[in-house]
Design a protein around this motif. Structure first.
Motif, mmCIF file in Angstrom:
data_model
loop_
_atom_site.group_PDB
_atom_site.id
_atom_site.type_symbol
_atom_site.label_atom_id
_atom_site.label_comp_id
_atom_site.label_asym_id
_atom_site.label_seq_id
_atom_site.Cartn_x
_atom_site.Cartn_y
_atom_site.Cartn_z
ATOM 1 N N HIS A 275 35.334 41.092 35.629
ATOM 2 C CA HIS A 275 35.937 41.444 36.893
ATOM 3 C C HIS A 275 36.883 42.269 36.934
ATOM 4 O O HIS A 275 37.451 42.745 36.048
ATOM 5 N N PRO A 276 37.059 43.073 38.204
ATOM 6 C CA PRO A 276 38.422 44.074 38.222
ATOM 7 C C PRO A 276 39.339 43.310 38.114
ATOM 8 O O PRO A 276 39.929 42.223 38.361
ATOM 9 N N SER A 277 40.523 44.123 38.045
ATOM 10 C CA SER A 277 41.886 43.785 37.517
ATOM 11 C C SER A 277 42.647 43.046 38.951
ATOM 12 O O SER A 277 43.298 41.996 38.583
ATOM 13 N N ALA A 278 42.279 43.342 40.205
ATOM 14 C CA ALA A 278 42.884 42.629 41.257
ATOM 15 C C ALA A 278 42.431 41.359 41.241
ATOM 16 O O ALA A 278 43.027 40.685 41.921
ATOM 17 N N THR A 279 40.929 41.076 41.044
ATOM 18 C CA THR A 279 40.504 39.915 41.021
ATOM 19 C C THR A 279 41.483 38.930 40.226
ATOM 20 O O THR A 279 41.697 37.812 40.543
ATOM 21 N N TRP A 280 41.410 39.318 38.797
ATOM 22 C CA TRP A 280 42.015 38.481 37.727
ATOM 23 C C TRP A 280 43.361 38.310 38.161
ATOM 24 O O TRP A 280 44.227 36.992 37.985
ATOM 25 N N LEU A 281 44.131 39.371 38.640
ATOM 26 C CA LEU A 281 45.862 39.250 38.827
ATOM 27 C C LEU A 281 45.756 38.108 39.946
ATOM 28 O O LEU A 281 46.732 37.297 39.915
ATOM 29 N N GLU A 282 45.044 38.043 41.150
ATOM 30 C CA GLU A 282 45.157 37.123 42.266
ATOM 31 C C GLU A 282 44.982 35.922 41.622
ATOM 32 O O GLU A 282 45.672 34.855 41.922
ATOM 33 N N ARG A 283 43.827 35.452 40.751
ATOM 34 C CA ARG A 283 43.451 34.266 40.027
ATOM 35 C C ARG A 283 44.579 33.741 39.121
ATOM 36 O O ARG A 283 44.900 32.646 39.200
ATOM 37 N N LEU A 284 44.896 34.817 38.204
ATOM 38 C CA LEU A 284 45.872 34.246 37.412
ATOM 39 C C LEU A 284 47.251 34.006 37.766
ATOM 40 O O LEU A 284 47.995 33.207 37.561
ATOM 41 N N GLN A 285 47.816 34.987 38.959
ATOM 42 C CA GLN A 285 49.110 34.747 39.507
ATOM 43 C C GLN A 285 49.144 33.440 40.490
ATOM 44 O O GLN A 285 50.012 32.537 40.306
ATOM 45 N N ALA A 286 47.898 32.928 40.934
ATOM 46 C CA ALA A 286 47.897 31.770 41.828
ATOM 47 C C ALA A 286 48.092 30.501 40.740
ATOM 48 O O ALA A 286 48.487 29.469 41.257
ATOM 49 N N LYS A 287 47.568 30.745 39.600
ATOM 50 C CA LYS A 287 47.900 29.761 38.654
ATOM 51 C C LYS A 287 49.198 29.500 37.853
ATOM 52 O O LYS A 287 49.456 28.679 37.085
ATOM 53 N N GLY A 288 50.122 30.775 38.161
ATOM 54 C CA GLY A 288 51.296 30.788 37.560
ATOM 55 C C GLY A 288 51.201 31.373 35.978
ATOM 56 O O GLY A 288 52.176 31.219 35.286
ATOM 57 N N VAL A 289 50.088 31.903 35.698
ATOM 58 C CA VAL A 289 50.259 32.511 34.501
ATOM 59 C C VAL A 289 50.915 33.981 34.400
ATOM 60 O O VAL A 289 50.513 34.763 35.114
ATOM 61 N N PRO A 290 51.660 34.282 33.338
ATOM 62 C CA PRO A 290 52.576 35.557 33.333
ATOM 63 C C PRO A 290 51.614 36.472 32.910
ATOM 64 O O PRO A 290 50.953 36.791 31.980
ATOM 65 N N CYS A 291 51.393 37.439 33.865
ATOM 66 C CA CYS A 291 50.582 38.671 33.684
ATOM 67 C C CYS A 291 51.056 39.573 34.738
ATOM 68 O O CYS A 291 51.559 39.660 35.641
ATOM 69 N N ALA A 292 50.361 41.062 34.489
ATOM 70 C CA ALA A 292 50.835 42.138 35.303
ATOM 71 C C ALA A 292 49.772 43.311 35.268
ATOM 72 O O ALA A 292 49.224 43.228 33.907
ATOM 73 N N ARG A 293 49.373 43.978 36.012
ATOM 74 C CA ARG A 293 48.665 45.150 35.972
ATOM 75 C C ARG A 293 49.457 46.185 35.000
ATOM 76 O O ARG A 293 50.711 46.236 35.057
ATOM 77 N N VAL A 294 48.998 46.824 34.144
ATOM 78 C CA VAL A 294 49.563 47.758 33.317
ATOM 79 C C VAL A 294 49.541 49.223 34.147
ATOM 80 O O VAL A 294 48.758 49.916 34.520
ATOM 81 N N ASN A 295 50.819 49.419 34.509
ATOM 82 C CA ASN A 295 51.316 50.399 35.492
ATOM 83 C C ASN A 295 51.365 51.707 35.096
ATOM 84 O O ASN A 295 51.922 51.953 33.812
ATOM 85 N N SER A 296 50.772 52.902 35.753
ATOM 86 C CA SER A 296 51.285 54.085 35.252
ATOM 87 C C SER A 296 52.726 54.432 35.755
ATOM 88 O O SER A 296 53.336 53.689 36.466
ATOM 89 N N LEU A 297 53.214 55.542 35.259
ATOM 90 C CA LEU A 297 54.543 55.890 35.777
ATOM 91 C C LEU A 297 54.776 55.992 37.152
ATOM 92 O O LEU A 297 55.645 55.392 37.935
#
Length: 389
Positions: A275-297
């Motif tokens: 799945h795309p990163s946005a999908t996983w971020l939404e699901r992981l953050q909703a469960k309280g898992v420490p996560c983040a997209r690897v941002n460009s500068l």
């Protein structure tokens, strides 16, 4: 810069011909101003002095007589050769706090060697544990030794000021990039001191926790997941919709997961790539898992939390125009220290500072002539040269 941001009147003493070497550093410039210099010199005033010339040195003495702090980053022994070392200055100003920052220290087998940030990364062991497992040692993307040494110096100076407030005595502070960098190894150094084992390079992974690394998603973006304890492991399994992993005896504890890092990384990676990163971020953050997209500068500097925190400031520069820079990462009573003035042009404040020393008027400053033996730069000539460029 940290002290200047906090309100100190910082006078940057530069050589008249070329100034601080960072003015010419790197390959990114705005007009004739390097990005390196612009990033590190706001809220300062610049005076151009030749410390090898007696008159230039006398001006420096006049400044040091009234100063609380002198900071120098010359080669060890160079300040004494120039006659601007602590032992010389304290005879004139016994309460002076004198901070010396060097690459390796003011004595020892490396005292005469040249050293800078990547050299320290290599020597300190930091480079050996940075990079992909099957790749060569890598330089850290951040200049950790440089910035850590600067912040450590600021801390030591503030402690010295507090000590002087109690006993009235000046202080000599010495620190070096090598010591700061070995100190910054933190748990990595302690682990080696306990078990004597070298730490392998693991790319973005952590040697003591798993899963704790960057994972690719179906949109070719990476997200970083940091499972630091068993609670977060259970939350991750729930977010991944893999409840059977929670009770899998192979992965119950962090020690189990670290021991089976490779197989666990494959399992989690195979799920995330679906799945795309946005999908996983939404699901992981909703469960309280420490996560983040690897941002460009560009993403990091426009991140909504960075913008909300007010970390970026814009100030007008005399040749660059509006200059946006990253402010100090703290607030005092809810207020972030202000970026009051732009990084100075070379010798921009020479006349102003000389008038302050002499107590003379703007119409009658101490003579400042370019090309003679005064040891001072001519601000008017400097401005003319700048216009010519």
């Amino acid at each position: 810069m940290v002290l200047a941001d906090l309100g100190a009147d910082v006078i940057k003493v530069e050589r008249p011909d070329s100034g601080d070497m960072s003015r010419q550093a790197g390959s990114v410039f705005a007009e004739d101003q390097s990005a390196v210099f612009l990033s590190l010199n706001r809220n300062k005033r610049s005076i151009a002095l030749d410390l090898k010339d007696p008159e230039g040195r006398e001006v420096f003495y006049d400044l040091a007589d009234k100063a609380d702090i002198v900071v120098e980053n010359l080669r060890p022994g160079k300040a004494a050769q120039l006659g601007v070392d602590r032992s010389t200055l304290e005879k004139r100003n016994p309460g002076i706090i004198y901070a010396s920052i060097s690459a390796f220290g003011d004595s020892g087998p490396y005292v005469d060697l040249a050293g800078n940030d990547p050299i320290i990364q290599a020597l300190s062991g930091a480079m050996a544990i940075t990079g992909e497992a099957d790749g060569p040692p890598a330089r850290q993307g951040l200049s950790v030794p440089d910035f850590a040494a600067g912040m450590t110096a600021g801390l030591a100076i503030l402690a010295a000021l507090h000590g002087r407030h109690q006993d009235g005595l000046g202080r000599q502070l010495n620190l070096n990039l090598l010591d700061v960098s070995v100190f910054a190894l933190g748990p990595r150094a302690q682990e080696f001191l306990l078990n004597g084992q070298e730490q392998p390079r693991l790319g973005s992974a952590h040697p003591q926790f798993a899963p704790y690394q960057a994972f690719p998603c179906s949109d070719d973006r990476y997200i970083y997941i940091a499972v630091i304890n068993d609670k977060f492991w259970r939350l991750l399994c729930t977010a991944l919709d893999e409840p059977e992993l929670v009770d899998d005896p192979r992965y119950i504890t962090n020690r189990d997961r670290v021991e089976r890092r490779e197989e666990l990384t494959r399992i989690v990676g195979d799920l995330l790539i679906e799945h795309p990163s946005a999908t996983w971020l939404e699901r992981l953050q909703a469960k309280g898992v420490p996560c983040a997209r690897v941002n460009s500068l560009s993403e990091a500097l426009s991140d909504p939390q960075v913008i909300h925190n007010g970390l970026l400031s814009t100030v007008n520069h005399p040749t660059v125009g509006d200059l946006t820079t990253v402010g100090l990462p703290m607030t005092l009573d809810g207020v972030r220290p202000a970026v009051r003035t732009a990084p100075p042009l070379l010798g921009e404040h020479t006349d102003e500072i000389l008038r302050e020393i002499d107590g003379s008027s703007a119409e009658d400053p101490r003579p400042v002539r370019s090309g003679d033996k005064s040891g001072l730069s001519d601000k008017s000539n400097l401005n003319e040269n700048r216009r010519m460029r």
